[in-house]
Design a protein around this motif. Sequence first.
Motif, PDB file in Angstrom:
ATOM      1  N   ASP A  61       0.850  -1.190   0.000  1.00  0.00           N
ATOM      2  CA  ASP A  61       0.000   0.000   0.000  1.00  0.00           C
ATOM      3  C   ASP A  61       0.885   1.239   0.000  1.00  0.00           C
ATOM      4  O   ASP A  61       1.917   1.271   0.680  1.00  0.00           O
ATOM      5  CB  ASP A  61      -0.889   0.010   1.240  1.00  0.00           C
ATOM      6  CG  ASP A  61      -1.752  -1.249   1.352  1.00  0.00           C
ATOM      7  OD1 ASP A  61      -2.006  -1.900   0.327  1.00  0.00           O
ATOM      8  OD2 ASP A  61      -2.162  -1.569   2.476  1.00  0.00           O
ATOM      9  N   SER A  80      -3.168   3.947  -2.847  1.00  0.00           N
ATOM     10  CA  SER A  80      -3.398   2.631  -3.447  1.00  0.00           C
ATOM     11  C   SER A  80      -3.292   1.563  -2.375  1.00  0.00           C
ATOM     12  O   SER A  80      -2.306   1.522  -1.624  1.00  0.00           O
ATOM     13  CB  SER A  80      -2.370   2.356  -4.541  1.00  0.00           C
ATOM     14  OG  SER A  80      -2.563   3.230  -5.624  1.00  0.00           O
ATOM     15  N   PHE A  82      -3.719  -2.668  -1.852  1.00  0.00           N
ATOM     16  CA  PHE A  82      -3.742  -3.926  -2.586  1.00  0.00           C
ATOM     17  C   PHE A  82      -4.365  -5.035  -1.747  1.00  0.00           C
ATOM     18  O   PHE A  82      -4.170  -5.103  -0.540  1.00  0.00           O
ATOM     19  CB  PHE A  82      -2.313  -4.319  -2.981  1.00  0.00           C
ATOM     20  CG  PHE A  82      -1.683  -3.328  -3.912  1.00  0.00           C
ATOM     21  CD1 PHE A  82      -1.879  -3.420  -5.281  1.00  0.00           C
ATOM     22  CD2 PHE A  82      -0.903  -2.294  -3.422  1.00  0.00           C
ATOM     23  CE1 PHE A  82      -1.309  -2.501  -6.150  1.00  0.00           C
ATOM     24  CE2 PHE A  82      -0.332  -1.361  -4.277  1.00  0.00           C
ATOM     25  CZ  PHE A  82      -0.532  -1.470  -5.643  1.00  0.00           C
ATOM     26  N   GLU A  91      -6.612  -3.805  -6.700  1.00  0.00           N
ATOM     27  CA  GLU A  91      -6.108  -2.544  -6.157  1.00  0.00           C
ATOM     28  C   GLU A  91      -7.278  -1.586  -6.000  1.00  0.00           C
ATOM     29  O   GLU A  91      -8.078  -1.406  -6.909  1.00  0.00           O
ATOM     30  CB  GLU A  91      -5.067  -1.944  -7.105  1.00  0.00           C
ATOM     31  CG  GLU A  91      -4.513  -0.619  -6.648  1.00  0.00           C
ATOM     32  CD  GLU A  91      -3.497  -0.037  -7.626  1.00  0.00           C
ATOM     33  OE1 GLU A  91      -2.891   0.986  -7.271  1.00  0.00           O
ATOM     34  OE2 GLU A  91      -3.313  -0.586  -8.724  1.00  0.00           O
ATOM     35  N   THR A  93      -8.130   2.373  -5.119  1.00  0.00           N
ATOM     36  CA  THR A  93      -7.476   3.680  -5.049  1.00  0.00           C
ATOM     37  C   THR A  93      -8.462   4.727  -4.558  1.00  0.00           C
ATOM     38  O   THR A  93      -9.675   4.583  -4.687  1.00  0.00           O
ATOM     39  CB  THR A  93      -6.908   4.118  -6.413  1.00  0.00           C
ATOM     40  OG1 THR A  93      -7.971   4.216  -7.355  1.00  0.00           O
ATOM     41  CG2 THR A  93      -5.858   3.154  -6.912  1.00  0.00           C
TER      42      THR A  93
END
Length: 144
Positions: A61, A80, A82, A91, A93
């Motif tokens: 991240d 971001s 993950f 992912e 965001t």
Amino acid sequence: MKKLNVLFLSMLTLATVTSCSNDDDNSISASIVGEWEYYQEGEDLDDLELWEHESIDCGKDYIKIQKQGSSGNTYSYESSYFYTENSECKEETESGTFTKNGNIISEVYDGETYTNTIIKLNESTLTIKEVDEEGTWYTVYKRK
């Protein structure tokens, strides 16, 4: 989404874990612009825990911070995160903007202003402190 924005501000507020005995350790001596991996978090600078990346196999991240325009104190960010879902890397965001005045970061989100303090900012570490009605929270990032 609000949780992620507040989490970002919390993390952005906790830049570095250092000892108070060295004045250089608590300074702001670098640009905040760049990519920063989440590294540590917690309620006490002396007892921070490593950031629990949900899916290290997919990525760590991180937050990417860019300056808005050529002058002023406004920055944009993209966080971001993950994770793995059905054996697939995913992912998530989130993005937003904030202003930075000295060591104070402010973001308006859903009509509320969130203010955090940069404790440390150098070429390798960013530590941010967030204080709200639930208490104090620190987040430490390492430059990617």
